[in-house]
Design an enzyme around this catalytic site. Structure first.
Site, PDB file in Angstrom:
ATOM      1  CB  CYS A 126     -19.987 -11.816  -8.915  1.00 45.82           C
ATOM      2  SG  CYS A 126     -21.013 -13.238  -8.524  1.00 45.82           S
TER       3      CYS A 126
ATOM      4  NE  ARG B 277      15.828  21.307  -8.490  1.00 44.27           N
ATOM      5  CZ  ARG B 277      16.190  20.490  -9.474  1.00 44.27           C
ATOM      6  NH1 ARG B 277      15.286  19.774 -10.080  1.00 44.27           N
ATOM      7  NH2 ARG B 277      17.433  20.404  -9.838  1.00 44.27           N
TER       8      ARG B 277
ATOM      9  CG  ASP C 153      10.081   9.859  -4.445  1.00 48.63           C
ATOM     10  OD1 ASP C 153      10.371  10.782  -5.233  1.00 48.63           O
ATOM     11  OD2 ASP C 153       9.874   8.697  -4.820  1.00 48.63           O
TER      12      ASP C 153
ATOM     13  CB  CYS D 255     -20.837 -18.523  -8.811  1.00 48.27           C
ATOM     14  SG  CYS D 255     -21.303 -16.809  -9.120  1.00 48.27           S
TER      15      CYS D 255
ATOM     16  CD  GLU E 264      18.453  16.949   5.639  1.00 44.52           C
ATOM     17  OE1 GLU E 264      17.845  17.599   4.795  1.00 44.52           O
ATOM     18  OE2 GLU E 264      19.089  17.460   6.577  1.00 44.52           O
TER      19      GLU E 264
ATOM     20  CB  CYS F  78     -19.117 -14.653 -11.451  1.00 44.07           C
ATOM     21  SG  CYS F  78     -18.108 -15.089 -10.031  1.00 44.07           S
TER      22      CYS F  78
ATOM     23  CB  ALA G   8     -16.857  19.900  17.314  1.00 42.63           C
ATOM     24  CD  GLU G   9     -14.185  25.113  21.330  1.00 40.11           C
ATOM     25  OE1 GLU G   9     -13.875  26.114  21.958  1.00 40.11           O
ATOM     26  OE2 GLU G   9     -15.372  24.727  21.213  1.00 40.11           O
TER      27      GLU G   9
ATOM     28  CE  LYS H  94      17.298  12.689  -3.642  1.00 41.71           C
ATOM     29  NZ  LYS H  94      16.052  12.633  -4.395  1.00 41.71           N
TER      30      LYS H  94
ATOM     31  CB  CYS I 190     -20.327 -15.575  -5.541  1.00 43.53           C
ATOM     32  SG  CYS I 190     -18.800 -15.889  -6.440  1.00 43.53           S
TER      33      CYS I 190
ATOM     34  CE1 TYR J 281       7.654  15.620   7.767  1.00 43.55           C
ATOM     35  CE2 TYR J 281       6.340  15.301   5.773  1.00 43.55           C
ATOM     36  CZ  TYR J 281       6.578  15.043   7.117  1.00 43.55           C
ATOM     37  OH  TYR J 281       5.744  14.215   7.811  1.00 43.55           O
TER      38      TYR J 281
ATOM     39  CB  SER K 271      19.689  18.269  -8.693  1.00 44.01           C
ATOM     40  OG  SER K 271      20.734  18.337  -9.616  1.00 44.01           O
ATOM     41  CG  LEU K 272      20.999  16.726  -3.367  1.00 41.11           C
ATOM     42  CD1 LEU K 272      20.181  15.918  -2.380  1.00 41.11           C
ATOM     43  CD2 LEU K 272      22.138  17.440  -2.651  1.00 41.11           C
TER      44      LEU K 272
ATOM     45  CE  LYS L  41      17.992   7.905  -6.264  1.00 40.28           C
ATOM     46  NZ  LYS L  41      17.016   8.895  -6.676  1.00 40.28           N
TER      47      LYS L  41
HETATM   48  S1  IVH Z   1      18.881  19.442  -0.252  1.00 42.69           S
HETATM   49  C1  IVH Z   1      21.694  21.984  -2.849  1.00 42.69           C
HETATM   50  N1  IVH Z   1      17.528  17.766   1.243  1.00 42.69           N
HETATM   51  O1  IVH Z   1      16.162  15.990  -3.871  1.00 42.69           O
HETATM   52  C2  IVH Z   1      20.972  20.864  -2.221  1.00 42.69           C
HETATM   53  N2  IVH Z   1      17.004  17.843  -1.073  1.00 42.69           N
HETATM   54  O2  IVH Z   1      18.338  16.048  -6.313  1.00 42.69           O
HETATM   55  C3  IVH Z   1      19.508  21.037  -2.287  1.00 42.69           C
HETATM   56  N3  IVH Z   1      15.180  16.353  -1.748  1.00 42.69           N
HETATM   57  O3  IVH Z   1      15.092  18.384  -5.977  1.00 42.69           O
HETATM   58  C4  IVH Z   1      18.711  19.862  -1.937  1.00 42.69           C
HETATM   59  N4  IVH Z   1      14.781  15.532   0.246  1.00 42.69           N
HETATM   60  O4  IVH Z   1      13.727  18.279  -3.921  1.00 42.69           O
HETATM   61  C5  IVH Z   1      17.722  18.238   0.002  1.00 42.69           C
HETATM   62  N5  IVH Z   1      16.395  16.346   2.707  1.00 42.69           N
HETATM   63  C6  IVH Z   1      16.574  16.841   1.470  1.00 42.69           C
HETATM   64  C7  IVH Z   1      15.797  16.403   0.378  1.00 42.69           C
HETATM   65  C8  IVH Z   1      16.062  16.936  -0.898  1.00 42.69           C
HETATM   66  C9  IVH Z   1      14.428  15.515  -1.029  1.00 42.69           C
HETATM   67  C10 IVH Z   1      15.068  16.550  -3.219  1.00 42.69           C
HETATM   68  C11 IVH Z   1      15.043  17.970  -3.634  1.00 42.69           C
HETATM   69  C12 IVH Z   1      15.872  18.072  -4.897  1.00 42.69           C
HETATM   70  C13 IVH Z   1      16.416  16.696  -5.049  1.00 42.69           C
HETATM   71  C14 IVH Z   1      17.910  16.773  -5.231  1.00 42.69           C
END
Ligand code: IVH
Length: 655
Positions: free
Chosen positions: A428, A138, A119, A413, A115, A410, A34-35, A117, A433, A225, A82-83, A316
């Site tokens: 129903c 991306r 989704d 019943c 860390e 239903c 509220a504040e 990953k 029931c 994040y 990508s990774l 994974k």
């Molecule tokens: S680092 C060059 N860190 O995973 C490395 N990616 O296949 C850049 N993702 O599309 C990625 N969590 O969106 C990194 N802690 C994390 C991540 C992360 C999710 C996703 C990212 C990228 C995909 C890599």
């Protein structure tokens, strides 16, 4: 005169941004909603009179106008790669071996950071002179889409970096995610409104981010994040990824709650296993861990392969989606009378749990996805999320599959079912029931409601079958004598159930309201109502106007509560419970008790589940983190506590 207005605007913007940061990033608000609203409205009023003083980082600038032309294409300063994936422990170990070979170093000289990953949807945020100037998806890695207007609505994205020395250019990369609990709510709402639900939180995040109307995105509770830096100019970068992430955190961003440095294969595998075990207790979805070489120098040395860095890998977790056969569809009648089609599946292991039933939501969903009995289907499960059938695999059809239609009557019943205007569900309408009573009893006894141990769905079915109960209050007339006569009920279990029933008579008002099973009244709404009503008598006399004035109570909910309270039979049941000795206590105070601002880390085996422990700490205003740092206030260690326990001792954190 003018400058005093500007001063006030400046002060309000800074104050509001600070509160927003505390609320959305630190989860440690210091003022009430509220504040906050009051300050926000004051700012709006001043800005309206003096548009020349509107600042780009003003919280009023989070929702812009509709993007009419579609999203503009933008080229990334540095490609978003990508990774490579490691599917199990062996492949993760292999990664360490490769690092050793390529860098000619020993394991202990290669420090890695682990860390989560996330989704969700990858985005890049560019800050020029400290102000958010561009947010891009991306895309194909080289070019993405300009989603700045939508990303600005995400409250955990700072509009201005929280630092005094603003860098000329600062690009941070990360993931936009939909929290699991928000995802469940969104889908419930969409189903109720006859809109198709999203298949998973990632799709919900992606769909919300790609809205042409930012005001729609603003209503979707997205969270950002950060996990990496992009192009940076005018700023000295730390030597390691770990320190870079700490800097990113100080600049006002959420970072992965798991950020652990490891220097051996064993440690790496230990963190990998633990992270997989803990995935279900996290508020967001993760599909693995990401392992990165900590030293930026070593990263440079290792360089890149075709599409991915040699210095990082994704570890994974087990998939949360699997294929199986849809053997049959049965109809379940819920406690509000809603007919839900339920898929009976060939049992399949999904993310470590065997799934043999899954919700199909309603007829519209079955039609829209064209799901037929006999189909091979994709089943999805994650955390506390109820398993769902995502889609049929059309290519596996044999022609023998059968279409399904919900019955007109239903199944329990025989009453003709009704379809409420504007809703996708069939109901129903028979208040008596037997299926509705059964579901109401199960809900009443459930963990977060009256929490009656030993009264699960099987016991409820047994009681109904032997006609021992016909209403909720009837439960409290059960005796050891009566229970003992039931098949498979010994004296001890009968006694335990009677004890559990007696124990459940002392209950807080919010749990009691939730236990009643009123439509639209979940735990959170029950708490809101209970905090307002304070007593059962006041609750019984609530009006629609009073309910509508409460935060987060809409028209439908207010009407459902009033309809419930106008039903003589429901009120008579509540009166009877009170006569039977119910002792209804006031609800807990909002974020009371000493844990506000305190961070806890759990490690090892606890006597309660991680999720429960987390809930407990959060209900007292504290926070739970998954890694120990100097910001940790307490580490709670059970048996087999590992590296976190050691770290706590090193840092002098109380255990
Ligand atoms: S680092 C060059 N860190 O995973 C490395 N990616 O296949 C850049 N993702 O599309 C990625 N969590 O969106 C990194 N802690 C994390 C991540 C992360 C999710 C996703 C990212 C990228 C995909 C890599």
């Amino acid at each position: 005169m003018k400058s005093s207005v500007k001063k006030e605007i400046d002060k309000l913007v800074e104050e509001l941004n600070e509160h927003s940061y505390r609320y959305y990033v630190l989860s440690e608000p210091v003022i009430s909603d509220a504040e906050y609203d009051r300050l926000f409205r004051r700012l709006e009023e001043l800005e309206k009179k003096h548009p020349e003083f509107v600042r780009p980082d003003s919280p009023t600038q989070r929702v812009g106008s509709v993007i009419s032309e579609g999203f503009r294409e933008v080229k990334h300063r540095i490609p978003m790669l990508s990774l490579a994936n490691a599917m199990d422990e062996n492949e993760l170990s292999e990664f360490y071996e490769q690092l050793k070979r390529f860098s000619h170093r020993n394991e202990k000289d290669i420090e890695l950071v682990v860390e989560y990953k996330f989704d969700g949807v990858a985005v890049s945020l560019t800050y020029e002179d400290g102000l958010l100037s561009l947010a891009a998806t991306r895309g194909d890695g080289m070019r993405g889409e300009d989603v700045t207007a939508n990303v600005k609505t995400i409250k955990s994205v700072p509009l201005k970096l929280r630092t005094d020395t603003l860098p000329e250019l600062f690009e941070v990369r990360g993931e936009v995610v939909f929290l699991k609990k928000d995802f469940e709510l969104l889908n419930q709402e969409r189903i109720a409104a006859g809109e198709p639900p999203f298949a998973n939180p990632r799709n919900a995040a992606s769909g919300s981010l790609r809205q042409l109307d930012p005001s729609v995105t603003a209503q979707r509770p997205l969270t950002f994040y950060a996990y990496a830096l992009g192009a940076v100019e005018g700023l000295q970068l730390p030597a390691t990824h770990y320190d870079a992430m700490q800097m990113v955190r100080r600049f006002g961003f959420n970072i992965s709650p798991l950020l652990e440095r490891v220097t051996s294969k064993d440690e790496l595998l230990e963190v990998y296993k633990k992270a997989e075990q803990e995935r279900n207790t996290l508020p967001f979805e993760v599909d693995g861990i990401v392992v990165k070489v900590n030293s930026h120098e070593l990263q440079q040395e290792l360089g890149f392969r075709q599409r991915s860095p040699r210095w990082a890998i994704a570890g994974k977790f087990a998939a949360v989606e699997e294929f199986t056969t849809l053997k049959d569809i049965v109809v379940q009648v819920g406690r509000t009378g809603a007919l839900t089609p339920v898929a009976i599946l060939e049992p399949v292991e999904v993310g470590g749990v065997t799934v043999s039933r899954a919700t199909l939501h309603n007829q519209d969903e079955i039609d829209r996805k064209d799901i037929r009995i006999g189909d091979t289907v994709i089943v999805r499960r994650q955390g506390d999320v109820i398993p769902a059938v995502v889609a049929p695999v059309i290519s596996r059809r044999t022609g023998k599959e059968k279409k399904f239609r919900l019955p007109d009557k239903c199944p329990e019943c025989g009453t003709s079912v009704e379809r409420v205007e504007g809703e996708a569900v069939l109901r129903c309408p028979n208040k008596h029931c037997p299926a509705r009573l059964e579901q109401r009893l199960i809900h009443f006894a459930s963990r977060n409601a009256a929490d009656i141990e030993g009264l699960g769905d099987k016991m409820v079915a047994l009681l109904l079958e032997h006609k021992l109960v016909n209403s909720i209050p009837d439960l409290y007339t059960l005796t050891v004598n009566k229970l003992e006569k039931l098949p498979r009920m010994a004296e001890l279990s009968s006694r335990n159930l009677v004890d559990a029933l007696n124990k459940s008579k002392t209950i807080s008002l919010n749990r009691f309201i939730y236990a009643l099973g009123i439509r639209h009244v979940g735990e959170k709404t029950a708490l809101t109502i209970a905090r307002y009503a304070r007593s059962i008598e006041k609750f019984l006399s609530l009006t629609e106007e009073e309910l509508l004035a409460l935060p987060d109570v809409g028209v439908e909910t207010a009407r459902a509560v009033v309809a419930f309270l106008s039903n003589d039979e429901e009120v008579a049941n509540i009166r009877r419970l009170l006569k039977l000795g119910f002792n209804i206590e006031p609800p807990p105070e909002p974020r009371d008790a000493g844990l506000a601002g305190k961070t806890f880390v759990f490690t090892g085996a606890l006597s309660i589940s991680r999720a429960e422990a987390q809930q407990l700490v959060e209900s007292l205003g504290g926070k739970v983190s998954s890694s120990v740092s100097k910001n940790t206030d307490f580490v709670v260690a059970g048996e087999k506590a590992g590296s976190k326990f050691k770290k706590a001792q090193e840092l002098g954190v109380p255990v």
